[in-house]
Structures are given as C-alpha cells and as structure tokens.
Design a protein around this motif. Structure first.
Motif, PDB file in Angstrom:
ATOM      1  N   HIS A   1       6.777  15.811   0.012  1.00 37.28           N
ATOM      2  CA  HIS A   1       7.382  14.744  -0.779  1.00 37.28           C
ATOM      3  C   HIS A   1       7.684  15.230  -2.198  1.00 37.28           C
ATOM      4  O   HIS A   1       8.766  14.987  -2.726  1.00 37.28           O
ATOM      5  N   VAL A   2       6.710  15.891  -2.798  1.00 40.60           N
ATOM      6  CA  VAL A   2       6.873  16.363  -4.177  1.00 40.60           C
ATOM      7  C   VAL A   2       8.001  17.389  -4.248  1.00 40.60           C
ATOM      8  O   VAL A   2       8.841  17.346  -5.156  1.00 40.60           O
ATOM      9  N   GLU A   3       8.072  18.297  -3.298  1.00 41.83           N
ATOM     10  CA  GLU A   3       9.144  19.296  -3.293  1.00 41.83           C
ATOM     11  C   GLU A   3      10.503  18.627  -3.113  1.00 41.83           C
ATOM     12  O   GLU A   3      11.481  19.037  -3.740  1.00 41.83           O
ATOM     13  N   THR A   4      10.571  17.597  -2.309  1.00 42.37           N
ATOM     14  CA  THR A   4      11.827  16.865  -2.130  1.00 42.37           C
ATOM     15  C   THR A   4      12.250  16.190  -3.430  1.00 42.37           C
ATOM     16  O   THR A   4      13.435  16.210  -3.796  1.00 42.37           O
TER      17      THR A   4
ATOM     18  N   LEU B   1       0.850  -1.183   0.000  1.00 45.12           N
ATOM     19  CA  LEU B   1       0.000   0.000   0.000  1.00 45.12           C
ATOM     20  C   LEU B   1       0.891   1.240   0.000  1.00 45.12           C
ATOM     21  O   LEU B   1       1.858   1.314   0.751  1.00 45.12           O
ATOM     22  N   PHE B   2       0.564   2.166  -0.845  1.00 44.81           N
ATOM     23  CA  PHE B   2       1.305   3.414  -0.920  1.00 44.81           C
ATOM     24  C   PHE B   2       0.417   4.552  -0.454  1.00 44.81           C
ATOM     25  O   PHE B   2      -0.736   4.659  -0.866  1.00 44.81           O
ATOM     26  N   SER B   3       0.968   5.390   0.381  1.00 46.14           N
ATOM     27  CA  SER B   3       0.245   6.579   0.813  1.00 46.14           C
ATOM     28  C   SER B   3       0.392   7.649  -0.260  1.00 46.14           C
ATOM     29  O   SER B   3       1.402   7.704  -0.958  1.00 46.14           O
TER      30      SER B   3
ATOM     31  N   HIS C   1       0.331  14.802  -9.885  1.00 47.09           N
ATOM     32  CA  HIS C   1      -0.995  14.401 -10.349  1.00 47.09           C
ATOM     33  C   HIS C   1      -1.479  13.294  -9.421  1.00 47.09           C
ATOM     34  O   HIS C   1      -0.726  12.357  -9.137  1.00 47.09           O
ATOM     35  N   PRO C   2      -2.708  13.375  -8.935  1.00 41.85           N
ATOM     36  CA  PRO C   2      -3.182  12.381  -7.959  1.00 41.85           C
ATOM     37  C   PRO C   2      -3.097  10.937  -8.457  1.00 41.85           C
ATOM     38  O   PRO C   2      -2.860  10.032  -7.675  1.00 41.85           O
ATOM     39  N   ASP C   3      -3.272  10.716  -9.758  1.00 42.65           N
ATOM     40  CA  ASP C   3      -3.277   9.350 -10.288  1.00 42.65           C
ATOM     41  C   ASP C   3      -1.879   8.823 -10.630  1.00 42.65           C
ATOM     42  O   ASP C   3      -1.608   7.643 -10.484  1.00 42.65           O
TER      43      ASP C   3
END
Length: 103
Positions: free
Chosen positions: A18-21, A10-12, A58-60
C-alpha cells in the motif's frame, strides 16, 4: 457524542505494498509536473523505492508525511539538475552514501 455517530469505520493497517503504491502515485504526479515544465522524469530504483516506503510509513499516522519527505529529497536534487546546461530526459533516484542522488 456517541449518539451523533452514524457508523464506525475500521481501517486495516497499511501494508508495504500500500505504501509503495502511494509513493508511486506521488511520484507520478511529480513526474507530470516535471515533464510539462522541464521535459524530464524521475524513476526510483527498487532498493530506494523500498527504503522510502519504510521511511514514509509511521504506524500511528500512516503516510501523511510522505509528500513532505519526497519533496525534501527530490526537489533539492531536481534543482541541482536544472542548473546544468545539458540534462537527460530520465533520471533514477538512488541511495548514495550521504543521502540520495539523481543519475
């Protein structure tokens, strides 16, 4: 088919941090190349960093297309800078009215 699966992972969802990192790591890789080849680096101003993180996510699909997005934005601008006879060692990528700019 299910008999072949050993475990379920399972991935959160990715957070903005996270994206900025991820973007920071991509920029660090780009800066390594720029420093080695052209003795210059690029940093992001805070507003641009946040905006690019929003655009890259992007959420997907997560941030799969972040590299492509950064390449499209940065490489054209770097090409313009490299055409100049005199250039700085450090540039800041910031949002402009019509897109982005290196200053």
């Amino acid at each position: 088919l299910l008999a072949r699966l050993g475990q379920v992972l399972l991935f959160s969802p990715l957070t903005a941090n996270h994206v900025e990192t991820i973007l920071d790591k991509r920029l660090a890789k780009l800066n390594t190349e720029l420093e080695a080849r052209h003795q210059m680096t690029i940093q992001l101003d805070t507003t641009t960093r946040t905006e690019l993180a929003v655009r890259a996510h992007h959420p997907d699909t997560g941030v799969r297309h972040a590299d492509t997005m950064i390449d499209r934005i940065v490489y054209d601008l770097v090409g313009t800078v490299l055409d100049k006879k005199r250039r700085k060692k450090q540039y800041t990528l910031s949002k402009a009215d019509s897109g982005y700019r290196l200053q």
